[in-house]
Motif scaffolding. Structure first.
Motif, PDB file in Angstrom:
ATOM      1  N   TYR A  34       0.849  -1.215  -0.017  1.00  0.00           N
ATOM      2  CA  TYR A  34       0.049  -0.026   0.052  1.00  0.00           C
ATOM      3  C   TYR A  34       1.008   1.495  -0.057  1.00  0.00           C
ATOM      4  N   TYR A  36      -0.024   5.107   1.265  1.00  0.00           N
ATOM      5  CA  TYR A  36      -0.970   5.984   1.769  1.00  0.00           C
ATOM      6  C   TYR A  36      -0.480   7.607   1.830  1.00  0.00           C
ATOM      7  N   GLN A  38      -0.742  11.069   4.259  1.00  0.00           N
ATOM      8  CA  GLN A  38      -1.592  11.957   5.256  1.00  0.00           C
ATOM      9  C   GLN A  38      -0.992  13.320   5.463  1.00  0.00           C
ATOM     10  N   ARG A  42      -4.389  14.902   9.587  1.00  0.00           N
ATOM     11  CA  ARG A  42      -5.394  14.354   9.134  1.00  0.00           C
ATOM     12  C   ARG A  42      -5.234  12.709   9.075  1.00  0.00           C
ATOM     13  N   GLY A  43      -6.475  12.051   8.603  1.00  0.00           N
ATOM     14  CA  GLY A  43      -6.277  10.535   8.521  1.00  0.00           C
ATOM     15  C   GLY A  43      -5.300  10.242   7.398  1.00  0.00           C
ATOM     16  N   LEU A  44      -5.561   8.654   6.911  1.00  0.00           N
ATOM     17  CA  LEU A  44      -4.771   8.167   6.227  1.00  0.00           C
ATOM     18  C   LEU A  44      -5.555   7.913   4.690  1.00  0.00           C
ATOM     19  N   LEU A  46      -5.638   6.324   1.173  1.00  0.00           N
ATOM     20  CA  LEU A  46      -5.288   5.321   0.464  1.00  0.00           C
ATOM     21  C   LEU A  46      -4.919   5.620  -0.906  1.00  0.00           C
ATOM     22  N   TYR A  49      -2.879   0.349  -4.108  1.00  0.00           N
ATOM     23  CA  TYR A  49      -3.065  -0.916  -3.548  1.00  0.00           C
ATOM     24  C   TYR A  49      -2.532  -2.026  -4.667  1.00  0.00           C
ATOM     25  N   GLU A  59      -6.632   4.424  -6.081  1.00  0.00           N
ATOM     26  CA  GLU A  59      -7.854   4.508  -5.350  1.00  0.00           C
ATOM     27  C   GLU A  59      -8.373   5.938  -5.590  1.00  0.00           C
ATOM     28  N   PHE A  88       2.695  13.513   4.045  1.00  0.00           N
ATOM     29  CA  PHE A  88       3.565  12.430   4.823  1.00  0.00           C
ATOM     30  C   PHE A  88       3.245  11.268   4.197  1.00  0.00           C
ATOM     31  N   LEU A  90       3.277   7.160   3.555  1.00  0.00           N
ATOM     32  CA  LEU A  90       3.380   5.952   4.219  1.00  0.00           C
ATOM     33  C   LEU A  90       3.121   4.673   3.355  1.00  0.00           C
TER      34      LEU A  90
ATOM     35  N   PHE B  88      -6.340   4.844  14.789  1.00  0.00           N
ATOM     36  CA  PHE B  88      -7.055   4.489  13.743  1.00  0.00           C
ATOM     37  C   PHE B  88      -7.998   3.166  13.791  1.00  0.00           C
ATOM     38  N   GLY B 104     -10.278   4.162   9.005  1.00  0.00           N
ATOM     39  CA  GLY B 104     -10.923   5.143   9.230  1.00  0.00           C
ATOM     40  C   GLY B 104      -9.988   6.554   9.332  1.00  0.00           C
ATOM     41  N   GLN B 105     -10.535   7.603   9.614  1.00  0.00           N
ATOM     42  CA  GLN B 105      -9.822   9.074   9.640  1.00  0.00           C
ATOM     43  C   GLN B 105      -9.080   9.226  10.735  1.00  0.00           C
ATOM     44  N   GLY B 106      -9.365   8.355  11.828  1.00  0.00           N
ATOM     45  CA  GLY B 106      -8.842   8.548  13.091  1.00  0.00           C
ATOM     46  C   GLY B 106      -9.072   9.425  14.186  1.00  0.00           C
TER      47      GLY B 106
END
Lengths: 110, 113
Positions: A34, A36, A38, A42-44, A46, A49, A59, A88, A90, B88, B104-106
């Motif tokens: 994967y 990712y 960020q 904030r969140g991850l 995707l 993949y 994605e 960032f 990952l 997460f 999820g967004q965390g």
């Protein structure tokens, strides 16, 4: 034991320049791989993949591409970076169980 | 497409207070995993839940997987400053969906000493 290597750790690139981030996995075969991204705080998200060599699922539409030339190598690329590509990045792998993340690359496009 | 929603996005607590983060999926999951990301670090695996209604504990952390395998929660009892970070959840899709994880967004937890 399994390990995942991701480099570089930090990168500052000018707008319009190319990008190549590399990720390699050791100690396992045929992993799911994967990429990712960020954004700060904030969140991850995707990005790509892969379940095998040459098999890449994208994605989200974007300025980036990915390739998997070998079973345990995953490369994230761009021909021309945009300011919005900062973040960032990952790399991660799993084998249908827990995911293992690399240390990440902090990319700043200036 | 498949989504995993996580709330709240942020939580500030006083040290010693409890904390809970919730995760909901739009589809039935094969498993749910939880990860913790310390500030400046990368996500690290905490636990995986597979069975409907499963509950697992790790010291002050309690993880639950809903009966319908569509939701999950992480509860931390008596938070400490070492609990600071982003938590997460990640849903594993059923067979036939290649097994990839949907994160999820965390929830970012701040603990005031």
């Amino acid at each position: 034991s399994q390990t995942i290597h991701q480099w570089p750790a930090t990168l500052v690139q000018p707008v319009g320049s190319p990008l190549s981030l590399e990720c390699t996995v050791e100690g396992t075969s045929n992993p799911n791989l994967y990429w990712y991204r960020q954004a700060a705080g904030r969140g991850l998200q995707l990005l790509f993949y892969s379940v095998g060599i040459g098999q890449i699922s994208s994605e989200v539409p974007q300025n980036l591409s990915a390739s998997r030339p070998q079973d345990r190598q995953f490369i994230l690329s761009s021909k021309k970076l945009l300011l919005s590509d900062s973040g960032f990045y990952l790399c991660a792998w799993d084998h249908y169980t827990e995911a293992f993340f690399g240390q990440g690359t902090r990319l700043t496009v200036v | 497409g498949q989504q995993v929603m996580q709330i709240p996005q942020y939580q500030h607590v006083q040290e010693g207070e409890d904390f809970t983060t919730y995760c909901n999926s739009s589809t039935t999951l094969s498993n749910i995993q939880w990860y913790k990301q310390r500030p400046g670090g990368h996500p690290v695996f905490l636990i995986q839940l597979v069975k409907s209604g499963e509950v697992k504990k790790q010291k002050r952390l309690t993880f639950q997987f809903g009966e319908a395998k569509k939701n999950s929660s992480l509860h931390i009892t008596a938070t400490q400053t070492t609990d600071v970070g982003t938590y997460f959840c990640a849903g594993g899709l059923l067979p036939g969906n290649t097994g990839k994880l949907i994160f999820g967004q965390g929830t970012t937890l701040q603990v005031k000493p």
